[in-house]
Write a protein that holds these residues in place. Structure first.
Motif, PDB file in Angstrom:
ATOM      1  N   GLN A   8       0.818  -1.207   0.000  1.00  0.00           N
ATOM      2  CA  GLN A   8       0.000   0.000   0.000  1.00  0.00           C
ATOM      3  C   GLN A   8       0.855   1.263   0.000  1.00  0.00           C
ATOM      4  O   GLN A   8       0.602   2.206  -0.759  1.00  0.00           O
ATOM      5  N   VAL A   9       1.881   1.280   0.829  1.00  0.00           N
ATOM      6  CA  VAL A   9       2.775   2.438   0.893  1.00  0.00           C
ATOM      7  C   VAL A   9       3.463   2.634  -0.456  1.00  0.00           C
ATOM      8  O   VAL A   9       3.579   3.761  -0.957  1.00  0.00           O
ATOM      9  N   PHE A  10       3.905   1.533  -1.051  1.00  0.00           N
ATOM     10  CA  PHE A  10       4.576   1.591  -2.352  1.00  0.00           C
ATOM     11  C   PHE A  10       3.653   2.172  -3.421  1.00  0.00           C
ATOM     12  O   PHE A  10       4.043   3.059  -4.184  1.00  0.00           O
ATOM     13  N   VAL A  21       0.983   4.024  -3.090  1.00  0.00           N
ATOM     14  CA  VAL A  21       0.641   5.426  -2.844  1.00  0.00           C
ATOM     15  C   VAL A  21       1.837   6.331  -3.116  1.00  0.00           C
ATOM     16  O   VAL A  21       1.710   7.389  -3.758  1.00  0.00           O
ATOM     17  N   TYR A  22       3.028   5.916  -2.656  1.00  0.00           N
ATOM     18  CA  TYR A  22       4.234   6.736  -2.815  1.00  0.00           C
ATOM     19  C   TYR A  22       4.553   6.986  -4.292  1.00  0.00           C
ATOM     20  O   TYR A  22       4.920   8.094  -4.680  1.00  0.00           O
ATOM     21  N   PHE A  23       4.398   5.954  -5.100  1.00  0.00           N
ATOM     22  CA  PHE A  23       4.703   6.089  -6.527  1.00  0.00           C
ATOM     23  C   PHE A  23       3.473   6.492  -7.344  1.00  0.00           C
ATOM     24  O   PHE A  23       3.479   6.405  -8.575  1.00  0.00           O
ATOM     25  N   LYS A  24       2.420   6.919  -6.651  1.00  0.00           N
ATOM     26  CA  LYS A  24       1.205   7.454  -7.260  1.00  0.00           C
ATOM     27  C   LYS A  24       0.551   6.464  -8.226  1.00  0.00           C
ATOM     28  O   LYS A  24      -0.044   6.849  -9.229  1.00  0.00           O
TER      29      LYS A  24
END
Length: 270
Positions: free
Chosen positions: A53-55, A57-60
């Motif tokens: 999830q973080v990945f 979101v971080y990379f849009k």
């Protein structure tokens, strides 16, 4: 034609990236019945899902609206899981241990349902999907609320899923899905070719895909049905109906968050 098939296949895989990565982890950790420094398999899967999830979101690769959809699904899923895994109900069970759990449900379980919501939300965006002839909000709301409640009440009162199936066919018989596969590379979006499919067969096909994923997950010992306790066997075809109703509920939630329906029953992304 080949280009269309390859392009639509690539977009479908991109839409399902969250679920595919989860399913891959289920298979790769299948034989992990031990813990690493006190961290159990289910807890590792929880950390893994959060990292995904973080990945994304971080990379849009996921929009804030899609994250919101996933959060809603996680909450609804945990409520359903807590009820259906209760010892007095026992629809299914989680055979392994976990530190991060609520009652009989490991916390990563909600992400399995979230993967369905993520797939629908990303798919609508990547295919630039729209709908025509959607039923009125009142009737759809009645259908999805009744479907969700029936998952709980069918153990105490007669199961009304057959009536829900009939109602869904009546409501969505004329609904069609429009989508594009080359709009991202087309400078003039209006010129991108649109394709269309009837909604109900598409929904049934998606339910079948989830049923296949469920068989893989139970084989990998993520969860088990009581009849699979001593020897694994394929999940019964009857589960297709459950996934079908859950998909309708899921799609309605996604449509409410991701777009807007007009008075004529047409829906567009916003």
């Amino acid at each position: 034609m080949l280009n269309i098939i390859l392009r639509s296949g690539a977009l479908s895989l991109a839409s399902a990236v969250f679920g595919i990565l989860l399913l891959l982890a289920f298979v790769l950790t299948h034989q992990m019945s031990w813990s690493i420094s006190g961290i159990y398999r289910y807890d590792m899967l929880l950390a893994y899902a959060l990292v995904i999830q973080v990945f994304l979101v971080y990379f849009k690769l996921e929009t804030p609206r899609e994250v919101w959809v996933i959060a809603i699904f996680h909450i609804m899923a945990m409520a359903l899981e807590l009820f259906l895994t209760h010892p007095k109900i026992g629809s299914w069970y989680y055979p392994e241990q976990a530190i991060f759990r609520i009652a009989n449900v490991p916390l990563f379980a909600g992400f399995m349902y979230s993967a369905v919501g993520s797939f629908l939300a990303r798919g609508l965006r990547l295919f630039n999907a729209s709908f025509t002839n959607l039923p009125s909000l009142i009737w759809v709301s009645l259908l999805v609320v009744s479907s969700y409640i029936n998952f709980f009440t069918k153990f105490f009162v007669p199961d009304i899923r057959n009536a829900l199936f009939i109602a869904s066919i009546i409501l969505f018989w004329k609904t069609r899905v429009f989508f594009q596969i080359n709009h991202e590379t087309n400078l003039q979006l209006r010129d991108a070719k649109q394709y269309q499919l009837p909604f109900l067969p598409l929904l049934l096909f998606l339910a079948f895909l989830i049923w296949l994923a469920e068989n893989i997950a139970t084989f990998a010992n993520i969860w088990r049905y009581p009849s699979q306790e001593n020897l694994w066997h394929m999940v019964g075809w009857g589960k297709l109906g459950s996934w079908y109703l859950l998909l309708i509920l899921s799609l309605v939630l996604v449509l409410a968050v991701m777009g807007k329906r007009d008075a004529k029953g047409s829906w567009q992304l916003i």
